[in-house]
Design a protein around this motif. Structure first.
Motif, PDB file in Angstrom:
ATOM      1  N   PHE A   8       3.500 -15.821   4.959  1.00  0.00           N
ATOM      2  CA  PHE A   8       3.170 -14.452   5.373  1.00  0.00           C
ATOM      3  C   PHE A   8       3.532 -13.420   4.320  1.00  0.00           C
ATOM      4  O   PHE A   8       3.657 -12.230   4.617  1.00  0.00           O
ATOM      5  CB  PHE A   8       3.884 -14.124   6.690  1.00  0.00           C
ATOM      6  N   LEU A   9       3.728 -13.877   3.077  1.00  0.00           N
ATOM      7  CA  LEU A   9       4.186 -12.930   2.045  1.00  0.00           C
ATOM      8  C   LEU A   9       3.154 -11.847   1.767  1.00  0.00           C
ATOM      9  O   LEU A   9       1.952 -12.057   1.880  1.00  0.00           O
ATOM     10  CB  LEU A   9       4.541 -13.665   0.747  1.00  0.00           C
ATOM     11  N   GLU A  13       1.804  -9.212  -1.148  1.00  0.00           N
ATOM     12  CA  GLU A  13       1.857  -8.959  -2.578  1.00  0.00           C
ATOM     13  C   GLU A  13       2.669  -7.685  -2.789  1.00  0.00           C
ATOM     14  O   GLU A  13       2.606  -6.757  -1.996  1.00  0.00           O
ATOM     15  CB  GLU A  13       0.448  -8.828  -3.155  1.00  0.00           C
ATOM     16  N   LYS A  59      -1.255 -17.713  11.418  1.00  0.00           N
ATOM     17  CA  LYS A  59      -1.558 -17.082  10.134  1.00  0.00           C
ATOM     18  C   LYS A  59      -2.801 -16.189  10.219  1.00  0.00           C
ATOM     19  O   LYS A  59      -2.754 -15.004   9.877  1.00  0.00           O
ATOM     20  CB  LYS A  59      -1.770 -18.175   9.078  1.00  0.00           C
ATOM     21  N   ASN A  89      -3.130 -11.846  10.254  1.00  0.00           N
ATOM     22  CA  ASN A  89      -3.941 -11.045   9.332  1.00  0.00           C
ATOM     23  C   ASN A  89      -5.061 -10.305  10.067  1.00  0.00           C
ATOM     24  O   ASN A  89      -5.395  -9.167   9.733  1.00  0.00           O
ATOM     25  CB  ASN A  89      -4.511 -11.925   8.214  1.00  0.00           C
ATOM     26  N   ILE A 111      -5.541  -1.450  10.842  1.00  0.00           N
ATOM     27  CA  ILE A 111      -6.018  -0.529   9.801  1.00  0.00           C
ATOM     28  C   ILE A 111      -7.392   0.032  10.185  1.00  0.00           C
ATOM     29  O   ILE A 111      -7.641   1.236  10.078  1.00  0.00           O
ATOM     30  CB  ILE A 111      -6.083  -1.224   8.423  1.00  0.00           C
ATOM     31  N   PHE A 122       1.022   0.270   9.056  1.00  0.00           N
ATOM     32  CA  PHE A 122      -0.378  -0.177   9.032  1.00  0.00           C
ATOM     33  C   PHE A 122      -1.312   0.742   9.801  1.00  0.00           C
ATOM     34  O   PHE A 122      -2.388   0.356  10.238  1.00  0.00           O
ATOM     35  CB  PHE A 122      -0.516  -1.649   9.466  1.00  0.00           C
ATOM     36  N   GLY A 132      -2.113   3.530   8.141  1.00  0.00           N
ATOM     37  CA  GLY A 132      -2.450   4.390   7.017  1.00  0.00           C
ATOM     38  C   GLY A 132      -3.966   4.456   6.859  1.00  0.00           C
ATOM     39  O   GLY A 132      -4.591   3.500   6.395  1.00  0.00           O
ATOM     40  N   GLY A 156      -9.289   1.934   3.208  1.00  0.00           N
ATOM     41  CA  GLY A 156      -9.295   0.652   3.900  1.00  0.00           C
ATOM     42  C   GLY A 156      -8.652  -0.492   3.145  1.00  0.00           C
ATOM     43  O   GLY A 156      -8.108  -0.320   2.067  1.00  0.00           O
ATOM     44  N   PHE A 157      -8.758  -1.671   3.765  1.00  0.00           N
ATOM     45  CA  PHE A 157      -8.066  -2.836   3.208  1.00  0.00           C
ATOM     46  C   PHE A 157      -8.958  -3.623   2.262  1.00  0.00           C
ATOM     47  O   PHE A 157     -10.170  -3.644   2.395  1.00  0.00           O
ATOM     48  CB  PHE A 157      -7.525  -3.742   4.328  1.00  0.00           C
ATOM     49  N   GLY A 158      -8.270  -4.249   1.296  1.00  0.00           N
ATOM     50  CA  GLY A 158      -8.950  -5.154   0.373  1.00  0.00           C
ATOM     51  C   GLY A 158      -7.980  -6.245   0.012  1.00  0.00           C
ATOM     52  O   GLY A 158      -7.085  -6.566   0.784  1.00  0.00           O
ATOM     53  N   CYS A 207      -6.762 -11.498   0.687  1.00  0.00           N
ATOM     54  CA  CYS A 207      -6.440 -12.132   1.980  1.00  0.00           C
ATOM     55  C   CYS A 207      -7.181 -11.519   3.168  1.00  0.00           C
ATOM     56  O   CYS A 207      -8.022 -12.165   3.773  1.00  0.00           O
ATOM     57  CB  CYS A 207      -4.944 -12.071   2.223  1.00  0.00           C
ATOM     58  N   PHE A 262      -5.709  -3.264  -5.543  1.00  0.00           N
ATOM     59  CA  PHE A 262      -6.066  -3.129  -4.112  1.00  0.00           C
ATOM     60  C   PHE A 262      -4.960  -2.454  -3.326  1.00  0.00           C
ATOM     61  O   PHE A 262      -5.185  -1.977  -2.219  1.00  0.00           O
ATOM     62  CB  PHE A 262      -6.437  -4.491  -3.510  1.00  0.00           C
ATOM     63  N   LYS A 263      -3.758  -2.411  -3.910  1.00  0.00           N
ATOM     64  CA  LYS A 263      -2.650  -1.659  -3.309  1.00  0.00           C
ATOM     65  C   LYS A 263      -1.595  -1.477  -4.389  1.00  0.00           C
ATOM     66  O   LYS A 263      -1.631  -2.162  -5.413  1.00  0.00           O
ATOM     67  CB  LYS A 263      -2.090  -2.380  -2.087  1.00  0.00           C
ATOM     68  N   ARG A 294      -6.293   7.789  -0.165  1.00  0.00           N
ATOM     69  CA  ARG A 294      -5.189   7.114   0.541  1.00  0.00           C
ATOM     70  C   ARG A 294      -4.336   8.081   1.354  1.00  0.00           C
ATOM     71  O   ARG A 294      -3.261   7.696   1.833  1.00  0.00           O
ATOM     72  CB  ARG A 294      -4.311   6.375  -0.473  1.00  0.00           C
TER      73      ARG A 294
HETATM   74  C1  UGA Z   1      -1.583  -9.492   3.654  1.00  0.00           C
HETATM   75  C2  UGA Z   1      -0.600  -9.558   4.830  1.00  0.00           C
HETATM   76  O1  UGA Z   1       0.001  -8.276   5.008  1.00  0.00           O
HETATM   77  C3  UGA Z   1       0.483 -10.604   4.575  1.00  0.00           C
HETATM   78  O2  UGA Z   1       1.346 -10.704   5.688  1.00  0.00           O
HETATM   79  C4  UGA Z   1      -0.199 -11.949   4.326  1.00  0.00           C
HETATM   80  O3  UGA Z   1       0.739 -12.974   4.058  1.00  0.00           O
HETATM   81  C5  UGA Z   1      -1.134 -11.809   3.140  1.00  0.00           C
HETATM   82  O4  UGA Z   1      -2.127 -10.799   3.422  1.00  0.00           O
HETATM   83  C6  UGA Z   1      -1.798 -13.130   2.934  1.00  0.00           C
HETATM   84  O5  UGA Z   1      -2.548 -13.587   3.797  1.00  0.00           O
HETATM   85  O6  UGA Z   1      -1.481 -13.802   1.936  1.00  0.00           O
HETATM   86  P1  UGA Z   1      -1.498  -8.374   1.232  1.00  0.00           P
HETATM   87  O7  UGA Z   1      -2.891  -8.848   1.058  1.00  0.00           O
HETATM   88  O8  UGA Z   1      -0.514  -8.595   0.142  1.00  0.00           O
HETATM   89  O9  UGA Z   1      -0.835  -9.059   2.531  1.00  0.00           O
HETATM   90  O10 UGA Z   1      -1.573  -6.809   1.482  1.00  0.00           O
HETATM   91  P2  UGA Z   1      -1.273  -5.788   2.669  1.00  0.00           P
HETATM   92  O11 UGA Z   1       0.015  -5.128   2.409  1.00  0.00           O
HETATM   93  O12 UGA Z   1      -1.474  -6.424   3.984  1.00  0.00           O
HETATM   94  O13 UGA Z   1      -2.431  -4.722   2.415  1.00  0.00           O
HETATM   95  C7  UGA Z   1      -3.790  -5.108   2.528  1.00  0.00           C
HETATM   96  C8  UGA Z   1      -4.705  -3.949   2.309  1.00  0.00           C
HETATM   97  O14 UGA Z   1      -4.611  -3.043   3.393  1.00  0.00           O
HETATM   98  C9  UGA Z   1      -4.444  -3.118   1.053  1.00  0.00           C
HETATM   99  O15 UGA Z   1      -5.679  -2.843   0.426  1.00  0.00           O
HETATM  100  C10 UGA Z   1      -3.804  -1.865   1.591  1.00  0.00           C
HETATM  101  O16 UGA Z   1      -4.034  -0.756   0.759  1.00  0.00           O
HETATM  102  C11 UGA Z   1      -4.491  -1.733   2.928  1.00  0.00           C
HETATM  103  N1  UGA Z   1      -3.738  -0.934   3.921  1.00  0.00           N
HETATM  104  C12 UGA Z   1      -2.508  -1.345   4.325  1.00  0.00           C
HETATM  105  C13 UGA Z   1      -4.295   0.206   4.464  1.00  0.00           C
HETATM  106  O17 UGA Z   1      -5.438   0.595   4.120  1.00  0.00           O
HETATM  107  N2  UGA Z   1      -3.600   0.930   5.374  1.00  0.00           N
HETATM  108  C14 UGA Z   1      -2.367   0.550   5.797  1.00  0.00           C
HETATM  109  O18 UGA Z   1      -1.786   1.250   6.641  1.00  0.00           O
HETATM  110  C15 UGA Z   1      -1.804  -0.621   5.253  1.00  0.00           C
END
Ligand code: UGA
Length: 436
Positions: free
Chosen positions: A147-148, A150, A206, A210, A217, A251, A253, A257-259, A262, A324-325, A415
């Motif tokens: 669950f790490l 990055e 897992k 995710n 988000i 989460f 924020g 969006g997310f990228g 994972c 991506f973050k 952001r």
């Molecule tokens: C994610 C999960 O958080 C981990 O628990 C998991 O182990 C990992 O995938 C994986 O499957 O290996 P990660 O991809 O490192 O971790 O990044 P996150 O911190 O989850 O952020 C993902 C994306 O969401 C980023 O682009 C971030 O900018 C975005 N985000 C995050 C938002 O847009 N808003 C938020 O409030 C939080």
């Protein structure tokens, strides 16, 4: 203990170094010679805070080594498999080629009593199909998802918030769980929850974690869309609902969006797997989660166009962020880079900067201009677009200072990380995501 880690990508390299740091003897194995050469020199092949330190310590201690030779797995008590499961070229399902290859190459090296711990993110049902091959070799399979995050990978590996072990029913499974407890002894001794399940549950823990994070988000980004047509402010909304401990502020924020490597591929693979299982409707909402997420990138582009009076053609745009973050040099499915590429496609002159991710970004999108220095990036820009919330932009960039560098006074905060009032006070037209 003597451990092998098959696959030295993000997960595997960190896992190998972290396991050595808590006292195990670890061999990391990967087919990518370049990666192994770098790791063997004690060099982290990607930016991850703290990794370089534990890698150097591990190599110096003699407890950590890397090789492309699978024979080196011989004699390890536990073999972790942490190879990639990317999205298939055609379609949304996970590509299990690397998992299958890793198991095929490992199996001849297994001895009676060995444990194989699967860490890759796989479609539910995968462990059950792999287990018989492992058992035939006299070894036992456990599914031990990772669950790490990055940027926090070292800390998350050494001191995780929970450990999950999917095992076979009965004595063999119990023994496998006990051996994993021994591997993770420091965390277990601290009282970290150690949850023993069947294979399917471990695999689902897992992907559902995710999926939940992605949904959270996209939920707030959906509220941002509503805020945009009502004049509401999604950041205040998130603060207010986040005070409810059942909801929580993390989460929530809103932004572009997310990228990353994972969340996007995992929700797609989950939806594809559910479809195969005849339960597509159960996670149909994940398609909506994905769609909302992608729309936010469109929205950021729209705001830049609006800010520049209807067209970005020929305009110089400073893009702050490519990763991506923050705290990462990873540009896989980076919303930041996607926004930059889209603006470039509309004829804007794009200059991208990022504290860590420029090399990776350039490899992926050589058509963009990259400048390492933030202030040089801002020079003469017609608009500023902040898309990765590094402290260098969020905290350490005063609007008055930026005003001395740029031509224009338009800032798009992808952001919601900038101080809108301060930028407005300095004479800027500020656009946030889901904010008036
Ligand atoms: C994610 C999960 O958080 C981990 O628990 C998991 O182990 C990992 O995938 C994986 O499957 O290996 P990660 O991809 O490192 O971790 O990044 P996150 O911190 O989850 O952020 C993902 C994306 O969401 C980023 O682009 C971030 O900018 C975005 N985000 C995050 C938002 O847009 N808003 C938020 O409030 C939080």
């Amino acid at each position: 203990m003597r451990l092998s880690v098959i696959g030295c990508g993000y997960l595997g390299a960190v896992h190998a170094a972290a396991m050595a740091s808590i006292g195990h003897h670890v061999v990391g194995i990967d087919i990518d010679q370049r990666k192994i050469d770098a790791l063997s020199r004690g060099e982290a092949p990607f930016f991850e805070p703290g990794l370089q330190e534990i890698l150097s310590e591990g190599m110096a201690s003699g407890r950590l080594e890397f090789t492309t030779d699978i024979d080196a797995a011989d004699g390890s008590a536990v073999h972790f498999v942490g190879v990639g499961t990317p999205q298939q070229q055609s379609g949304h399902a996970a590509d299990l080629t690397y998992v299958n290859e890793a198991f095929a190459s490992l199996t001849p090296h297994l001895r009676e009593g060995d444990i194989v711990a699967g860490k890759s993110t796989v479609p539910v049902g995968t462990a059950a199909t792999l287990a018989p091959k492992v058992s035939d070799a006299g070894a036992t399979l456990v599914w031990n998802p990772e669950f790490l995050r990055e940027g926090w990978a070292v800390q998350d590996t050494i001191d995780p918030d929970r450990l999950v072990a999917g095992v076979l029913e009965g004595a063999e499974g119990e023994r496998a769980a006990d051996i994993l407890r021994e591997v993770y002894a420091p965390a277990v001794a601290k009282g970290t929850p150690f949850i023993v399940t069947d294979y399917a549950t471990a695999e689902l823990v897992k992907v559902s974690a995710n999926a939940f994070l992605a949904t959270k988000i996209s939920f707030i980004n959906a509220m941002a869309e509503i805020a945009e047509v009502t004049g509401a402010d999604v950041t205040l909304l998130a603060d207010a609902i986040g005070h409810d401990v059942r909801i929580g502020r993390r989460f929530l924020g809103a932004g572009i969006g997310f990228g990353g490597g994972c969340l996007p591929k995992d929700i797609r693979a989950f939806a594809a797997r559910a479809e195969e299982l005849g339960r597509g409707e159960s996670v149909n909402f994940l398609r909506e989660v994905d769609a909302i997420n992608m729309r936010r990138r469109d929205r950021a582009v729209e705001l830049v166009i609006e800010g520049l009076g209807g067209s970005v053609f020929g305009k110089k745009i400073a893009v702050l962020g490519a990763a991506f973050k923050p705290h990462s040099d990873d540009v896989r499915d980076s919303p930041a880079l996607d926004v930059a590429v889209r603006l470039n496609g509309l004829g804007a002159e794009i200059v991208v900067t990022d504290p860590r991710a420029i090399d990776n970004a350039r490899r992926l999108h050589p058509q963009l201009t990259y400048v390492a220095d933030r202030d040089e990036t801002l020079r003469d820009a017609d608009a500023v677009v902040m898309v990765t919330e590094w402290d260098e932009y969020r905290r350490e960039m005063a609007p008055e200072h930026v005003s001395t560098l740029t031509d224009g006074r338009v800032v798009v905060d992808g952001r919601n990380g900038l101080d809108a009032a301060a930028w407005r006070a300095a004479g800027w037209t500020y656009y946030g995501m889901g904010r008036p």
